[in-house]
Scaffold this motif. Sequence first.
Motif, PDB file in Angstrom:
ATOM      1  N   GLY A  48      50.022  24.179  30.558  1.00 59.73           N
ATOM      2  CA  GLY A  48      50.456  23.383  29.415  1.00 59.73           C
ATOM      3  C   GLY A  48      50.501  24.128  28.100  1.00 59.73           C
ATOM      4  O   GLY A  48      50.636  23.523  27.040  1.00 59.73           O
ATOM      5  N   LEU A  49      50.400  25.456  28.145  1.00 65.75           N
ATOM      6  CA  LEU A  49      50.477  26.234  26.906  1.00 65.75           C
ATOM      7  C   LEU A  49      51.879  26.144  26.317  1.00 65.75           C
ATOM      8  O   LEU A  49      52.862  25.950  27.030  1.00 65.75           O
ATOM      9  CB  LEU A  49      50.152  27.707  27.182  1.00 65.75           C
ATOM     10  CG  LEU A  49      48.719  28.045  27.545  1.00 65.75           C
ATOM     11  CD1 LEU A  49      48.612  29.511  27.969  1.00 65.75           C
ATOM     12  CD2 LEU A  49      47.793  27.773  26.369  1.00 65.75           C
ATOM     13  N   ARG A  50      51.956  26.327  25.006  1.00 61.82           N
ATOM     14  CA  ARG A  50      53.256  26.425  24.355  1.00 61.82           C
ATOM     15  C   ARG A  50      53.819  27.812  24.635  1.00 61.82           C
ATOM     16  O   ARG A  50      53.070  28.761  24.849  1.00 61.82           O
ATOM     17  CB  ARG A  50      53.114  26.215  22.855  1.00 61.82           C
ATOM     18  CG  ARG A  50      52.743  24.771  22.514  1.00 61.82           C
ATOM     19  CD  ARG A  50      52.206  24.680  21.137  1.00 61.82           C
ATOM     20  NE  ARG A  50      53.262  24.351  20.191  1.00 61.82           N
ATOM     21  CZ  ARG A  50      53.051  24.258  18.893  1.00 61.82           C
ATOM     22  NH1 ARG A  50      51.860  24.480  18.381  1.00 61.82           N
ATOM     23  NH2 ARG A  50      54.031  23.926  18.085  1.00 61.82           N
ATOM     24  N   GLN A  51      55.142  27.923  24.590  1.00 62.40           N
ATOM     25  CA  GLN A  51      55.771  29.223  24.815  1.00 62.40           C
ATOM     26  C   GLN A  51      55.224  30.270  23.861  1.00 62.40           C
ATOM     27  O   GLN A  51      54.948  31.404  24.255  1.00 62.40           O
ATOM     28  CB  GLN A  51      57.289  29.116  24.661  1.00 62.40           C
ATOM     29  CG  GLN A  51      57.990  28.739  25.921  1.00 62.40           C
ATOM     30  CD  GLN A  51      59.493  28.803  25.799  1.00 62.40           C
ATOM     31  OE1 GLN A  51      60.137  27.849  26.152  1.00 62.40           O
ATOM     32  NE2 GLN A  51      60.052  29.895  25.327  1.00 62.40           N
ATOM     33  N   GLU A  52      55.043  29.886  22.614  1.00 58.20           N
ATOM     34  CA  GLU A  52      54.525  30.813  21.606  1.00 58.20           C
ATOM     35  C   GLU A  52      53.100  31.274  21.960  1.00 58.20           C
ATOM     36  O   GLU A  52      52.752  32.439  21.785  1.00 58.20           O
ATOM     37  CB  GLU A  52      54.537  30.139  20.231  1.00 58.20           C
ATOM     38  CG  GLU A  52      54.124  31.058  19.101  1.00 58.20           C
ATOM     39  CD  GLU A  52      54.227  30.376  17.742  1.00 58.20           C
ATOM     40  OE1 GLU A  52      53.275  30.504  16.963  1.00 58.20           O
ATOM     41  OE2 GLU A  52      55.263  29.717  17.488  1.00 58.20           O
ATOM     42  N   GLY A  63      61.349  36.762  22.852  1.00 59.73           N
ATOM     43  CA  GLY A  63      62.596  36.837  23.618  1.00 59.73           C
ATOM     44  C   GLY A  63      62.348  37.079  25.094  1.00 59.73           C
ATOM     45  O   GLY A  63      62.963  36.447  25.960  1.00 59.73           O
ATOM     46  N   THR A  64      61.439  38.013  25.387  1.00 63.28           N
ATOM     47  CA  THR A  64      61.087  38.309  26.775  1.00 63.28           C
ATOM     48  C   THR A  64      60.419  37.102  27.418  1.00 63.28           C
ATOM     49  O   THR A  64      60.689  36.763  28.576  1.00 63.28           O
ATOM     50  CB  THR A  64      60.158  39.544  26.836  1.00 63.28           C
ATOM     51  OG1 THR A  64      60.837  40.653  26.232  1.00 63.28           O
ATOM     52  CG2 THR A  64      59.774  39.885  28.265  1.00 63.28           C
ATOM     53  N   THR A  65      59.575  36.428  26.645  1.00 58.03           N
ATOM     54  CA  THR A  65      58.915  35.218  27.147  1.00 58.03           C
ATOM     55  C   THR A  65      59.948  34.154  27.481  1.00 58.03           C
ATOM     56  O   THR A  65      59.903  33.549  28.556  1.00 58.03           O
ATOM     57  CB  THR A  65      57.905  34.677  26.117  1.00 58.03           C
ATOM     58  OG1 THR A  65      56.880  35.656  25.922  1.00 58.03           O
ATOM     59  CG2 THR A  65      57.271  33.376  26.570  1.00 58.03           C
ATOM     60  N   ILE A  69      60.469  32.576  31.176  1.00 61.77           N
ATOM     61  CA  ILE A  69      60.259  31.130  31.318  1.00 61.77           C
ATOM     62  C   ILE A  69      61.523  30.472  31.877  1.00 61.77           C
ATOM     63  O   ILE A  69      61.460  29.605  32.753  1.00 61.77           O
ATOM     64  CB  ILE A  69      59.838  30.501  29.965  1.00 61.77           C
ATOM     65  CG1 ILE A  69      58.452  30.986  29.558  1.00 61.77           C
ATOM     66  CG2 ILE A  69      59.907  28.981  30.012  1.00 61.77           C
ATOM     67  CD1 ILE A  69      57.344  30.655  30.518  1.00 61.77           C
ATOM     68  N   LYS A  70      62.682  30.898  31.389  1.00 62.45           N
ATOM     69  CA  LYS A  70      63.947  30.345  31.877  1.00 62.45           C
ATOM     70  C   LYS A  70      64.109  30.608  33.369  1.00 62.45           C
ATOM     71  O   LYS A  70      64.487  29.716  34.138  1.00 62.45           O
ATOM     72  CB  LYS A  70      65.103  30.971  31.085  1.00 62.45           C
ATOM     73  CG  LYS A  70      66.483  30.642  31.605  1.00 62.45           C
ATOM     74  CD  LYS A  70      66.969  29.314  31.066  1.00 62.45           C
ATOM     75  CE  LYS A  70      68.426  29.078  31.385  1.00 62.45           C
ATOM     76  NZ  LYS A  70      68.670  28.243  32.539  1.00 62.45           N
ATOM     77  N   LYS A  71      63.802  31.824  33.802  1.00 62.54           N
ATOM     78  CA  LYS A  71      63.912  32.176  35.227  1.00 62.54           C
ATOM     79  C   LYS A  71      62.944  31.350  36.060  1.00 62.54           C
ATOM     80  O   LYS A  71      63.316  30.815  37.122  1.00 62.54           O
ATOM     81  CB  LYS A  71      63.639  33.669  35.404  1.00 62.54           C
ATOM     82  CG  LYS A  71      63.534  34.129  36.850  1.00 62.54           C
ATOM     83  CD  LYS A  71      64.808  34.703  37.363  1.00 62.54           C
ATOM     84  CE  LYS A  71      64.677  35.418  38.688  1.00 62.54           C
ATOM     85  NZ  LYS A  71      64.166  34.640  39.795  1.00 62.54           N
ATOM     86  N   LEU A  72      61.708  31.214  35.604  1.00 65.38           N
ATOM     87  CA  LEU A  72      60.720  30.411  36.329  1.00 65.38           C
ATOM     88  C   LEU A  72      61.139  28.939  36.373  1.00 65.38           C
ATOM     89  O   LEU A  72      60.919  28.256  37.381  1.00 65.38           O
ATOM     90  CB  LEU A  72      59.334  30.563  35.698  1.00 65.38           C
ATOM     91  CG  LEU A  72      58.648  31.900  35.928  1.00 65.38           C
ATOM     92  CD1 LEU A  72      57.422  32.035  35.024  1.00 65.38           C
ATOM     93  CD2 LEU A  72      58.258  32.062  37.395  1.00 65.38           C
TER      94      LEU A  72
END
Length: 153
Positions: A48-52, A63-65, A69-72
């Motif tokens: 449940g962490l935020r992307q940041e 950007g890498t994150t 995340i998009k791929k997952l």
Amino acid sequence: MNENKNSLGRWISLLHRYGHVYIGRQLKQYNISKGQYTFLNALYKKDGLRQEQLSDYLKIDKGTTAKAIKKLEDDEYITRKVDEKDKRAYNVYLTQKALIIKPVVRKAMMNWTDILFSGFSEDEKKTSLALLERMGENATSITQNYFSDDSAH
């Protein structure tokens, strides 16, 4: 000391690259590559962490994150939900599919650690980890100072 052969950066880079190759091969059948398993592992520790927060925790640029995340998300290992308090932010949650493979991901990472520590005594393992942790803290400290200096200009 022969700088080319005994460069700290060279050895850290080698360990990092070979670790990605090894773990990537272990997780290939799940369509998880080097860029994603570290995010899954972070979420296994705290879902449940935020992307940041993921970027900050892993010391990986936003950007890498976002790409990982998009791929997952595309592979249905995670879902993103708008944060209740900050509608501009997303919280990242593991799906059942990701939870099912948690033991496999963890085992691949532990196996790599076991390979690296092959032939080490317990004291050598503890000392190695403590020294690497200190190096990481030094790197984080100086990098944060560089970023704060850059933003002042």
